[in-house]
Write a protein that holds these residues in place. Structure first.
Motif, PDB file in Angstrom:
ATOM      1  N   ARG A 263      55.877  79.496  19.078  1.00  0.00           N
ATOM      2  CA  ARG A 263      54.659  79.354  19.867  1.00  0.00           C
ATOM      3  C   ARG A 263      53.877  78.137  19.381  1.00  0.00           C
ATOM      4  NH1 ARG A 263      50.412  84.119  17.797  1.00  0.00           N
ATOM      5  NH2 ARG A 263      50.507  83.535  15.601  1.00  0.00           N
ATOM      6  N   ALA A 264      53.160  77.551  20.308  1.00  0.00           N
ATOM      7  CA  ALA A 264      52.281  76.424  19.971  1.00  0.00           C
ATOM      8  C   ALA A 264      50.986  76.974  19.399  1.00  0.00           C
ATOM      9  CB  ALA A 264      51.995  75.601  21.225  1.00  0.00           C
ATOM     10  N   THR A 265      50.326  76.196  18.548  1.00  0.00           N
ATOM     11  CA  THR A 265      49.002  76.587  18.047  1.00  0.00           C
ATOM     12  C   THR A 265      47.983  75.543  18.529  1.00  0.00           C
ATOM     13  OG1 THR A 265      49.136  75.387  15.946  1.00  0.00           O
ATOM     14  CG2 THR A 265      50.067  77.615  15.994  1.00  0.00           C
ATOM     15  N   PRO A 266      46.718  75.931  18.602  1.00  0.00           N
ATOM     16  CA  PRO A 266      45.720  75.039  19.204  1.00  0.00           C
ATOM     17  C   PRO A 266      45.456  73.756  18.397  1.00  0.00           C
ATOM     18  CG  PRO A 266      44.890  77.296  18.984  1.00  0.00           C
ATOM     19  CD  PRO A 266      46.141  77.220  18.204  1.00  0.00           C
ATOM     20  N   PHE A 267      44.915  72.776  19.076  1.00  0.00           N
ATOM     21  CA  PHE A 267      44.387  71.578  18.424  1.00  0.00           C
ATOM     22  C   PHE A 267      43.191  71.118  19.252  1.00  0.00           C
ATOM     23  CE2 PHE A 267      45.918  68.217  21.327  1.00  0.00           C
ATOM     24  CZ  PHE A 267      46.871  68.911  22.052  1.00  0.00           C
ATOM     25  N   ALA A 268      42.482  70.107  18.755  1.00  0.00           N
ATOM     26  CA  ALA A 268      41.274  69.632  19.452  1.00  0.00           C
ATOM     27  C   ALA A 268      41.676  68.784  20.654  1.00  0.00           C
ATOM     28  CB  ALA A 268      40.407  68.828  18.487  1.00  0.00           C
ATOM     29  N   THR A 269      41.957  69.465  21.773  1.00  0.00           N
ATOM     30  CA  THR A 269      42.564  68.778  22.921  1.00  0.00           C
ATOM     31  C   THR A 269      41.645  67.763  23.577  1.00  0.00           C
ATOM     32  OG1 THR A 269      41.912  70.649  24.262  1.00  0.00           O
ATOM     33  CG2 THR A 269      44.208  70.545  23.593  1.00  0.00           C
ATOM     34  N   VAL A 270      40.337  67.892  23.373  1.00  0.00           N
ATOM     35  CA  VAL A 270      39.420  66.942  24.010  1.00  0.00           C
ATOM     36  C   VAL A 270      39.380  65.626  23.232  1.00  0.00           C
ATOM     37  CG1 VAL A 270      37.038  66.570  24.775  1.00  0.00           C
ATOM     38  CG2 VAL A 270      38.063  68.846  24.925  1.00  0.00           C
ATOM     39  N   GLU A 271      39.442  65.727  21.901  1.00  0.00           N
ATOM     40  CA  GLU A 271      39.341  64.516  21.064  1.00  0.00           C
ATOM     41  C   GLU A 271      40.698  63.902  20.744  1.00  0.00           C
ATOM     42  OE1 GLU A 271      38.155  67.527  19.822  1.00  0.00           O
ATOM     43  OE2 GLU A 271      36.095  67.329  20.513  1.00  0.00           O
ATOM     44  N   GLU A 272      41.744  64.721  20.715  1.00  0.00           N
ATOM     45  CA  GLU A 272      43.018  64.278  20.141  1.00  0.00           C
ATOM     46  C   GLU A 272      44.120  64.185  21.195  1.00  0.00           C
ATOM     47  OE1 GLU A 272      43.607  63.630  16.927  1.00  0.00           O
ATOM     48  OE2 GLU A 272      41.874  64.480  15.895  1.00  0.00           O
ATOM     49  N   ARG A 273      45.061  63.285  20.946  1.00  0.00           N
ATOM     50  CA  ARG A 273      46.263  63.207  21.780  1.00  0.00           C
ATOM     51  C   ARG A 273      47.410  63.917  21.065  1.00  0.00           C
ATOM     52  NH1 ARG A 273      43.963  58.380  22.619  1.00  0.00           N
ATOM     53  NH2 ARG A 273      43.713  57.722  24.779  1.00  0.00           N
ATOM     54  N   ARG A 274      48.234  64.577  21.862  1.00  0.00           N
ATOM     55  CA  ARG A 274      49.489  65.141  21.339  1.00  0.00           C
ATOM     56  C   ARG A 274      50.534  64.886  22.407  1.00  0.00           C
ATOM     57  NH1 ARG A 274      52.251  70.474  20.989  1.00  0.00           N
ATOM     58  NH2 ARG A 274      52.937  70.884  18.850  1.00  0.00           N
ATOM     59  N   ASP A 275      51.565  64.149  22.045  1.00  0.00           N
ATOM     60  CA  ASP A 275      52.610  63.785  23.010  1.00  0.00           C
ATOM     61  C   ASP A 275      53.956  64.181  22.425  1.00  0.00           C
ATOM     62  OD1 ASP A 275      54.450  62.602  24.681  1.00  0.00           O
ATOM     63  OD2 ASP A 275      53.470  60.646  24.754  1.00  0.00           O
ATOM     64  N   MET A 276      54.561  65.207  23.019  1.00  0.00           N
ATOM     65  CA  MET A 276      55.853  65.714  22.570  1.00  0.00           C
ATOM     66  C   MET A 276      56.817  65.652  23.765  1.00  0.00           C
ATOM     67  SD  MET A 276      54.605  66.882  19.583  1.00  0.00           S
ATOM     68  CE  MET A 276      55.580  68.168  18.820  1.00  0.00           C
ATOM     69  N   ARG A 277      58.074  65.378  23.486  1.00  0.00           N
ATOM     70  CA  ARG A 277      59.096  65.302  24.543  1.00  0.00           C
ATOM     71  C   ARG A 277      60.155  66.363  24.267  1.00  0.00           C
ATOM     72  NH1 ARG A 277      58.146  59.653  26.264  1.00  0.00           N
ATOM     73  NH2 ARG A 277      55.920  59.552  25.798  1.00  0.00           N
ATOM     74  N   ARG A 278      60.453  67.139  25.296  1.00  0.00           N
ATOM     75  CA  ARG A 278      61.365  68.258  25.085  1.00  0.00           C
ATOM     76  C   ARG A 278      62.615  68.161  25.949  1.00  0.00           C
ATOM     77  NH1 ARG A 278      60.047  74.336  27.145  1.00  0.00           N
ATOM     78  NH2 ARG A 278      62.207  74.650  27.742  1.00  0.00           N
ATOM     79  N   THR A 279      63.756  68.470  25.359  1.00  0.00           N
ATOM     80  CA  THR A 279      64.993  68.676  26.123  1.00  0.00           C
ATOM     81  C   THR A 279      65.555  70.043  25.740  1.00  0.00           C
ATOM     82  OG1 THR A 279      66.092  67.386  24.390  1.00  0.00           O
ATOM     83  CG2 THR A 279      65.762  66.288  26.501  1.00  0.00           C
ATOM     84  N   THR A 280      66.258  70.677  26.682  1.00  0.00           N
ATOM     85  CA  THR A 280      66.851  71.986  26.416  1.00  0.00           C
ATOM     86  C   THR A 280      68.255  72.022  27.013  1.00  0.00           C
ATOM     87  OG1 THR A 280      64.669  73.046  26.471  1.00  0.00           O
ATOM     88  CG2 THR A 280      66.562  74.499  26.756  1.00  0.00           C
TER      89      THR A 280
END
Ligand code: OGA
Ligand code: MN
Length: 284
Positions: A263-280
């Protein structure tokens, strides 16, 4: 290639390998053995990874599934290749999206314990998640070892659940997470799937196969099925079965969806960028 355990039960970090370069059959065999044993691998220092290289690497381990967002006409895709799922809070120009943006709302279910694509037939076997931009704090990913959890279930429970099957549906996790319901196009393309509750891996080890997508136990009244699924999920996600991954720049995670939840956990989505790329890749 160097493999070092990160947790008492499972998960390992892998160094001294560049996955963006072509890899040979010997390396594929070594990675296969490492993932079979550890269920979660964290490849370090993969800063050279590109979208195309991630797809090429993933293809060594199975047939790539397409991102579910290809079934959603009201969500614009930022990434070109349909095999890539965009796990980010940014738009095509790299600007942060509002918390209420449809794309962000659709990511909410990732904060519930799940395994990828269990609502598909075939479901997901391995997921590859590459960190491109990380927030300064938060945005960790937690993993739970479903083999270790199965091993310590009492024998009566093991016997009771041995032959049960479970219906998994994307609409279920959306509902639980307060995310928008399936669009008509998604509902047509993603009708759900029936999965065994207990899986046996190639070495004969058993694991619990659970997810927030799990909607009901086949043949059981809904309330009893929901209660069982909830009880097993609570059991399997006790702290002793969890590895919490704090992402580092250049990390690429590979996990076995058949024997883990995450599971993902929260981060400060308004101030911060998070860029992840997924393949399955599919389990077939
Ligand atoms: C996923 C997922 C968790 C995260 O990409 O399948 O659940 O921390 N991601 O982004
Ligand atoms: Mn996931």
């Amino acid at each position: 290639m160097r493999v070092q355990r990160l947790h008492h039960h499972f998960a390992a970090q892998v160094t001294e390998i560049d996955l963006a370069a072509p890899i040979d059959a010997e390396i594929v065999t070594a990675i296969q053995a490492a993932i079979d044993e550890n269920a979660v691998l964290i490849f370090r220092n993969q800063q050279a990874m590109t979208d195309d290289a991630q797809i090429a690497f993933s293809a060594h381990f199975g047939t790539l599934q397409k991102s579910i967002t290809v079934h959603r006409e009201d969500t614009q895709r930022r990434l070109k290749r349909p095999e890539l799922s965009d796990i980010s809070n940014v738009d095509a120009q790299g600007r942060r999206l509002a918390e209420t943006d449809r794309k962000r709302l659709l990511q909410r279910p990732a904060q519930l314990w799940h395994t990828d694509s269990s609502f598909r037939d075939p479901p997901g076997r391995y997921t590859f998640l590459a960190a491109r931009i990380l927030p300064r704090t938060g945005g960790d990913t937690e993993f739970a070892d479903m083999r270790a959890a199965y091993d310590v279930l009492d024998e009566a429970t093991q016997a009771r659940i041995a032959d049960l099957t479970v219906h998994h549906a994307l609409g279920r996790s959306r509902e639980l997470a307060g995310a928008p319901p399936l669009s008509p196009e998604e509902a047509d393309n993603l009708p759900g799937a029936i999965q065994p509750l207990v899986r046996t891996d190639s070495s004969g080890r058993k694991s619990l196969y659970l997810a927030s997508h799990a909607s009901h136990v086949v043949g059981w009244p809904r309330p009893e099925g929901e209660a069982l699924l909830q009880q097993l999920t609570q059991f399997a996600t006790q702290p002793r079965f969890i590895y919490r991954h704090q992402w580092r720049d250049g990390d690429l995670a590979m996990w076995d969806n058949r024997v883990t939840m995450h599971r993902a956990t929260p981060f400060a989505t308004v101030e911060e960028r998070r860029d992840m790329r997924r393949t399955t890749v599919a389990d077939c």
